[in-house]
Design an enzyme around this catalytic site. Sequence first.
Site: not given
Length: 412
Positions: A135-136
Site C-alpha cells: 500500500t502507499y
Amino acid sequence: AGRVQSVAVRLVVERENEIKAFKPEEYWTFDVDVEGATPPPFTARAVRFNGKKLELKDEGQAREVQGIVQSTPLLVAGIERKERRKNAPAPFITSKLQQEASSKLRFSPKKTMGLAQRLYEGMELGEEGPVGLITYMRTDSTRVSDDALKEVREYITQKYGPVALPETPNVYKTKKSAQDAHEAIRPTSTKYDPETVRRMIEQSGGGGRDPRETEDLLKLYALIWNRYVACQMVPAVFDQTSIEIKAGTVDLRASGQVMRSPGFLEVYREIVEDVADEDAEGRLPDIQQGETLKLLSTKPEQHFTQPPPRFSEATLVKELEEKGIGRPSTYATILSTVQDRGYVERKEGGRLCPTELGVMVNGLLVASFPKIVSTDFTALMEEQLDKVEEGEVDWAKLLGEFYEPFKLDVAT
C-alpha cells in the site's frame, strides 16, 4: 537552509557539542559468580549497601564491598517469579519503516523510499504482469482495513495455527497529529508472500532489473511483510525470575528470563538502536529461599560513563518524529538534503557528524534566527499548518504573525 533541514542540522551539531563537552566519570560494578545446590552457576550484581542504592565511585569502595561479600555467607533472601508479556509492534508507518530498514538492512531513508515506491507501483510477476505489492508508503497512520485484517488473520491461522491468533484483531493508536489519509504500510494481499514473490520474479527472468536491485526490493518487501503479519499475532510470553541475595550489609540481585511462548517473535523482532536488548535470554537455576550459595569468584570492574552516541539516520528520524518535526514524505528528503549540501556527513558505522560548514551555518542561523531554528517553532508550525488545512486557522493571519517579526530579523 530550509525550516526543517536547519533544525535537523542543529540537532546533529548540538549532539556533537554534547560529545565534545562530555567529561567521563569513573564508576565501578561488583558482580559475583555463585552456585546453589542445583547447577548451573550464575552471576549476581551488588545493588544495595547498608540499605541504600549502591553507587561505587572508586576502587576503594568496590574493595570494601568485596571484603564483606568474601567474608559473609551468601543467603537467598527472596525469589520472585512472574510472567512478562511483550506485545507485537504496530504495522509500519513511514518513519518506522525508514528506521528499521536503516537498522536491519543498512538502507538510507532515501534508498528505502525509492525501493518502496517501486514495490507500490508494481513489479512484474510472471504471467500476472505488474502487481502493486504494498500500500502507499507515505503515511503516518497505523490503521488497517477490515478486509485486510480478515485476510491476514486467516493467513496466520493457516501458517502458525490458531494459538498464534489473538481473539480480536490488534488495534494500534495513531498519533494525534497524524493525517490518517492512508492505511499503514502493508502487503496488498497475503497471497504474495516473500517466497512466492521471489519465485515469480525468477520465473519471469528477474523482470529486467539489476539482480542486486531485485534482491534489495525483496529484502524490503520481506521486512514489510513480516512486520505486518507479526502485528496481528499474540504477545511473546517470558518467565522472568529475580533472586535477591544477602551478604551481610550487601544486597545482590540476579535476574534472568526464559521465553515460554514466542508469539509474534516467531516472525519479527524489532531493533531499537542504542538501546540494550531487554529480551536477552538468561536461565537461572532452581534455587530455594534460605539456601546458602557457594561463592565461586568476585568481579569488581572499573567503568567510565560514555557520551551520548552520534545520530544514525535511523535515530535522527526517530528524534525528528518524536519532536513533531517533518511529515512522512519529508524524512528521506531532510536527511539526503543536509548531506548533499555538505552540512552533515556519514562517518564510521554510518553515524552522522556535522561538517565545518554545517557547524558554521548552524551558528549563524541560531544567532540570527533563534526562534525559527528551534524545534518548538518547527513543531508548532506543523500543527498550525494542519489547522489551516482543517479550516480552523486563517492562513493569511498565520503568515502575517510569522512574517512581521521575521522581516525585522532579516533587516537587522
